[in-house]
Design a protein around this motif. Structure first.
Motif, PDB file in Angstrom:
ATOM      1  N   LEU B 147      -3.170 -43.882 -14.366  1.00 26.32           N
ATOM      2  CA  LEU B 147      -4.184 -43.603 -13.338  1.00 26.32           C
ATOM      3  C   LEU B 147      -5.540 -43.238 -13.927  1.00 26.32           C
ATOM      4  N   ASP B 148      -5.614 -43.014 -15.233  1.00 26.26           N
ATOM      5  CA  ASP B 148      -6.831 -42.414 -15.814  1.00 26.26           C
ATOM      6  C   ASP B 148      -7.235 -41.220 -14.939  1.00 26.26           C
ATOM      7  N   LEU B 149      -6.372 -40.236 -14.961  1.00 23.93           N
ATOM      8  CA  LEU B 149      -6.389 -39.121 -14.016  1.00 23.93           C
ATOM      9  C   LEU B 149      -7.663 -38.282 -14.137  1.00 23.93           C
ATOM     10  N   GLN B 150      -8.370 -38.105 -13.011  1.00 28.58           N
ATOM     11  CA  GLN B 150      -9.626 -37.354 -12.996  1.00 28.58           C
ATOM     12  C   GLN B 150      -9.431 -35.941 -12.444  1.00 28.58           C
ATOM     13  N   LYS B 151      -8.634 -35.836 -11.382  1.00 30.70           N
ATOM     14  CA  LYS B 151      -8.524 -34.549 -10.687  1.00 30.70           C
ATOM     15  C   LYS B 151      -7.151 -34.429 -10.053  1.00 30.70           C
ATOM     16  N   VAL B 152      -6.611 -33.219 -10.053  1.00 27.41           N
ATOM     17  CA  VAL B 152      -5.345 -32.904  -9.388  1.00 27.41           C
ATOM     18  C   VAL B 152      -5.620 -31.780  -8.389  1.00 27.41           C
ATOM     19  N   ASP B 218      -5.082 -24.149 -16.359  1.00 32.36           N
ATOM     20  CA  ASP B 218      -5.238 -24.139 -17.819  1.00 32.36           C
ATOM     21  C   ASP B 218      -4.004 -24.719 -18.518  1.00 32.36           C
ATOM     22  N   GLU B 219      -2.822 -24.308 -18.053  1.00 29.54           N
ATOM     23  CA  GLU B 219      -1.599 -24.799 -18.698  1.00 29.54           C
ATOM     24  C   GLU B 219      -1.409 -26.296 -18.466  1.00 29.54           C
ATOM     25  N   LEU B 220      -1.740 -26.751 -17.244  1.00 27.91           N
ATOM     26  CA  LEU B 220      -1.564 -28.177 -16.952  1.00 27.91           C
ATOM     27  C   LEU B 220      -2.444 -29.021 -17.870  1.00 27.91           C
ATOM     28  N   LYS B 221      -3.691 -28.578 -18.059  1.00 26.32           N
ATOM     29  CA  LYS B 221      -4.598 -29.330 -18.932  1.00 26.32           C
ATOM     30  C   LYS B 221      -4.090 -29.349 -20.373  1.00 26.32           C
ATOM     31  N   GLN B 222      -3.526 -28.206 -20.820  1.00 22.79           N
ATOM     32  CA  GLN B 222      -3.003 -28.175 -22.193  1.00 22.79           C
ATOM     33  C   GLN B 222      -1.790 -29.102 -22.338  1.00 22.79           C
ATOM     34  N   VAL B 223      -0.855 -29.013 -21.388  1.00 23.05           N
ATOM     35  CA  VAL B 223       0.383 -29.796 -21.510  1.00 23.05           C
ATOM     36  C   VAL B 223       0.109 -31.293 -21.387  1.00 23.05           C
ATOM     37  N   LEU B 224      -0.804 -31.675 -20.504  1.00 23.16           N
ATOM     38  CA  LEU B 224      -1.116 -33.098 -20.351  1.00 23.16           C
ATOM     39  C   LEU B 224      -2.098 -33.574 -21.423  1.00 23.16           C
ATOM     40  N   ALA B 225      -2.607 -32.650 -22.235  1.00 20.77           N
ATOM     41  CA  ALA B 225      -3.611 -32.996 -23.263  1.00 20.77           C
ATOM     42  C   ALA B 225      -4.813 -33.677 -22.616  1.00 20.77           C
ATOM     43  N   LEU B 226      -5.213 -33.154 -21.453  1.00 18.29           N
ATOM     44  CA  LEU B 226      -6.389 -33.679 -20.737  1.00 18.29           C
ATOM     45  C   LEU B 226      -7.356 -32.516 -20.484  1.00 18.29           C
ATOM     46  N   PRO B 227      -8.093 -32.096 -21.502  1.00 18.15           N
ATOM     47  CA  PRO B 227      -8.950 -30.916 -21.330  1.00 18.15           C
ATOM     48  C   PRO B 227     -10.026 -31.104 -20.272  1.00 18.15           C
ATOM     49  N   ALA B 228     -10.426 -32.342 -19.979  1.00 20.43           N
ATOM     50  CA  ALA B 228     -11.500 -32.557 -18.993  1.00 20.43           C
ATOM     51  C   ALA B 228     -10.957 -32.750 -17.576  1.00 20.43           C
ATOM     52  N   LEU B 229      -9.633 -32.711 -17.416  1.00 22.30           N
ATOM     53  CA  LEU B 229      -9.052 -32.863 -16.082  1.00 22.30           C
ATOM     54  C   LEU B 229      -9.556 -31.736 -15.179  1.00 22.30           C
ATOM     55  N   ARG B 230      -9.897 -32.064 -13.928  1.00 20.52           N
ATOM     56  CA  ARG B 230     -10.237 -31.019 -12.964  1.00 20.52           C
ATOM     57  C   ARG B 230      -8.991 -30.704 -12.136  1.00 20.52           C
ATOM     58  N   VAL B 231      -8.750 -29.407 -11.956  1.00 18.84           N
ATOM     59  CA  VAL B 231      -7.566 -28.969 -11.209  1.00 18.84           C
ATOM     60  C   VAL B 231      -8.013 -28.031 -10.104  1.00 18.84           C
ATOM     61  N   SER B 232      -7.538 -28.292  -8.899  1.00 20.67           N
ATOM     62  CA  SER B 232      -7.756 -27.376  -7.773  1.00 20.67           C
ATOM     63  C   SER B 232      -6.385 -26.920  -7.301  1.00 20.67           C
ATOM     64  N   ALA B 233      -6.100 -25.625  -7.441  1.00 15.60           N
ATOM     65  CA  ALA B 233      -4.753 -25.131  -7.157  1.00 15.60           C
ATOM     66  C   ALA B 233      -4.793 -24.021  -6.111  1.00 15.60           C
ATOM     67  N   ALA B 247       2.590 -30.025  -2.725  1.00 12.69           N
ATOM     68  CA  ALA B 247       1.852 -31.143  -2.134  1.00 12.69           C
ATOM     69  C   ALA B 247       0.724 -31.476  -3.095  1.00 12.69           C
ATOM     70  N   ILE B 248       0.707 -32.730  -3.582  1.00 12.38           N
ATOM     71  CA  ILE B 248      -0.194 -33.119  -4.672  1.00 12.38           C
ATOM     72  C   ILE B 248      -1.087 -34.273  -4.233  1.00 12.38           C
ATOM     73  N   SER B 249      -2.372 -34.158  -4.524  1.00  5.37           N
ATOM     74  CA  SER B 249      -3.296 -35.271  -4.320  1.00  5.37           C
ATOM     75  C   SER B 249      -3.997 -35.552  -5.647  1.00  5.37           C
ATOM     76  N   LEU B 250      -3.866 -36.771  -6.127  1.00  3.02           N
ATOM     77  CA  LEU B 250      -4.418 -37.147  -7.429  1.00  3.02           C
ATOM     78  C   LEU B 250      -5.623 -38.056  -7.246  1.00  3.02           C
ATOM     79  N   GLN B 251      -6.651 -37.793  -8.035  1.00  3.50           N
ATOM     80  CA  GLN B 251      -7.825 -38.661  -8.022  1.00  3.50           C
ATOM     81  C   GLN B 251      -7.810 -39.482  -9.297  1.00  3.50           C
ATOM     82  N   ALA B 252      -7.770 -40.798  -9.131  1.00  8.90           N
ATOM     83  CA  ALA B 252      -7.764 -41.699 -10.281  1.00  8.90           C
ATOM     84  C   ALA B 252      -9.165 -42.252 -10.500  1.00  8.90           C
ATOM     85  N   ALA B 253      -9.340 -42.937 -11.624  1.00  8.07           N
ATOM     86  CA  ALA B 253     -10.657 -43.516 -11.912  1.00  8.07           C
ATOM     87  C   ALA B 253     -10.864 -44.823 -11.154  1.00  8.07           C
ATOM     88  N   GLN B 254      -9.771 -45.536 -10.868  1.00  8.71           N
ATOM     89  CA  GLN B 254      -9.867 -46.815 -10.152  1.00  8.71           C
ATOM     90  C   GLN B 254      -8.824 -46.844  -9.033  1.00  8.71           C
TER      91      GLN B 254
END
Lengths: 336, 336
Positions: B147-152, B218-233, B247-254
């Motif tokens: 997904l080239d994950l941008q935001k969770v 913080d933990e999600l970004k470390q475990v996924l190795a995606l430091p630039a991921l935005r997370v709203s929890a 309940a999860i909504s993911l924002q992909a790049a495309q």
């Protein structure tokens, strides 16, 4: 403004219909004659109004040219079968069933889109949106311009009362049976609802969205007059008797001024913003109240253009009956 | 690979500690001597392991140079006081307390970031993330590149068991008292939890985020190795005994290929993707299971670059004890 209005309530013996009758009384709505209507199974019952017991009559026999305004809260099929006929007989209709399309019966939340009425003509055919949208539109009304709102992501945890008295009875019965180690038979809900969360409310459409989730998105865009707004909705059934809880994440166009957003919410009639550090819940705050409770207001963890908040609202008050009566108040003040 | 490993479990009489002991047995982990440790209040109890009753000894008297690996699940204060000492004595530590920083004890979910271990040296100081992150990282691992994950954006409804045995007892007691019309006295939770949803789990930090919400991000970004991921929890306490619902909504790049995402999830060990049209729940599916259940997979209503899904997971299994034992399995296979 009319002096008083003859009114019909279709579905007067249901929970929403009863609340409408109670609110017309409490809010001293200028009711002339009140006609309470229901299907043949409920006709003959009586409902108290202003110190008298009014007899519920059969909908099939009713002539809508006798009234200027009718509330429809007897379900989608009845609204589809009778609301347009009532309008054709000269009666304005406020529908609470979700049975009519957004084009047939525009959704109205007076705090958000009262100006829509100026573009329509009597007799009106209007609808109160689904309870989640009535509460959410009230909260977003003072924020939409301030935030230049781009996207709303929401998880709505609905009370079992959203499924009527059968939903309430099933949660109570399952809870008692589980505490007494007796086996369960789900009926209203497709899985055990006691001590569980069900990730589907009602039917699904192709693509996997619930019909209700699509409705929330479409109605919210209409009420906020933001057709380009993006909405991501997940509706969940919670083991809660009364009151809807909403976790909301808003995407703005620019970094959000959280203090300014709080001021906007505080200035909005019908909203109770709880103190920072506290949070509202349906049991402690919202149930039985006209106000929609808001808390947990905060910027994004990683995104300054994000604003998050939590809403607790009585699904039977602002969610449906109160919003419908407020539409009627707007009509009688300016339009009927 | 070692033939067998002498192991300590700190906090062996708690719910997580008991599950670890049970999983070491079930999964035939090559345990040499198993040392069960706890505070003085619980020392002297016994816990079954491989057909014998092992006596629980006092943590304060224990010499960690006797073991090669220790699980810490006795709370944040005990991990802060003793985990580094254990490591200094040559013992690798798997912490389950959230008491150590991400720099001290990197979070590990073997399916997502096993390769992190290659950059570290024995004796290891590692942590299993909070239960929400263990389940979520497992689900996002096969999706992040796709997904080239941008935001969770997530709403996590936590079981009362996340507050230990006291949380379970309070929900049971409040439910019984309400059904018998007796008054309530909340103790573990700050408001009535029975038939309610509480919009705060644990303490808040300045700005209004819960400490737990920041930790999830913080933990999600470390475990996924995606430091630039935005997370709203948003973390919510639900009137559910066991199992977390997300309940999860993911924002992909495309725009998202939903069928491809489903294939990625199906191919991932440890995930059970339920059929389209169905949905998993904690009571019907997840509780007592090692698998994390996923359903309601769907694109965005208004946004083709959005993917939504629902997760039901046993907070005591993949959420904590199982993930910790899987870290231990990875260590013994390649590193100890």
């Amino acid at each position: 403004m009319s002096q008083s209005l003859d009114i019909a309530v279709v579905g007067a013996t249901g929970t929403v219909g009863e609340t409408i009758v109670q609110l017309l009384d409490e809010r001293e709505f200028p009711v002339g004659t009140l006609h309470l209507l229901a299907g043949s199974a409920s006709a003959g019952q009586s409902v108290p109004f202003r110190g008298k017991n009014l007899r519920v009559r059969e909908l099939a026999d009713f002539d809508f040219s006798q009234v200027r305004l009718a509330f429809f809260c007897a379900g989608e099929a009845i609204s589809r079968a009778s609301a347009l006929k009532a309008q054709a007989a000269g009666c304005s209709v406020i529908d609470l069933s979700a049975g009519l399309s957004l084009q047939q019966a525009p959704r109205l939340v007076p705090e958000a889109n009262a100006e829509l009425l100026a573009t329509l003509k009597a007799p009106y055919l209007l609808a109160s949106p689904v309870p989640v949208v009535a509460a959410l539109a009230l909260v977003l009304a003072p924020l939409r311009a301030r935030l230049d709102l781009q996207k709303v992501t929401l998880t709505a945890a609905l009370a079992v009362s959203s499924q009527g008295r059968g939903g309430i009875a099933e949660l109570a019965k399952q809870t008692t049976e589980l505490l007494n180690m007796r086996p369960l038979e789900p009926k209203v809900f497709d899985q055990q609802i006691a001590f569980n969360l069900l990730a589907r409310v009602g039917g699904l459409e192709e693509g996997g969205h619930a019909v209700l989730e699509r409705r929330v998105a479409d109605e919210l865009k209409q009420v906020l007059a933001l057709p380009a707004l993006r909405v991501s909705a997940t509706c969940v059934q919670a083991p809660v008797f009364f009151g809807d809880s909403l976790a909301i994440s808003l995407q703005a166009a620019q970094p959000v001024d959280v203090a300014g957003a709080a001021q906007g919410l505080e200035a909005q009639a019908g909203i109770e913003l709880v103190e920072a550090g506290d949070y509202p819940s349906v049991v402690s705050d919202a149930v039985g109240q006209d106000e929609v409770y808001v808390g947990r207001l905060r910027a994004g963890l990683d995104d300054p253009a994000e604003l998050n908040l939590w809403i607790a609202s009585d699904n039977a008050r602002k969610g449906s009956a109160l919003n419908a009566v407020q539409i009627a108040e707007l009509l009688i003040k300016h339009y009927l």
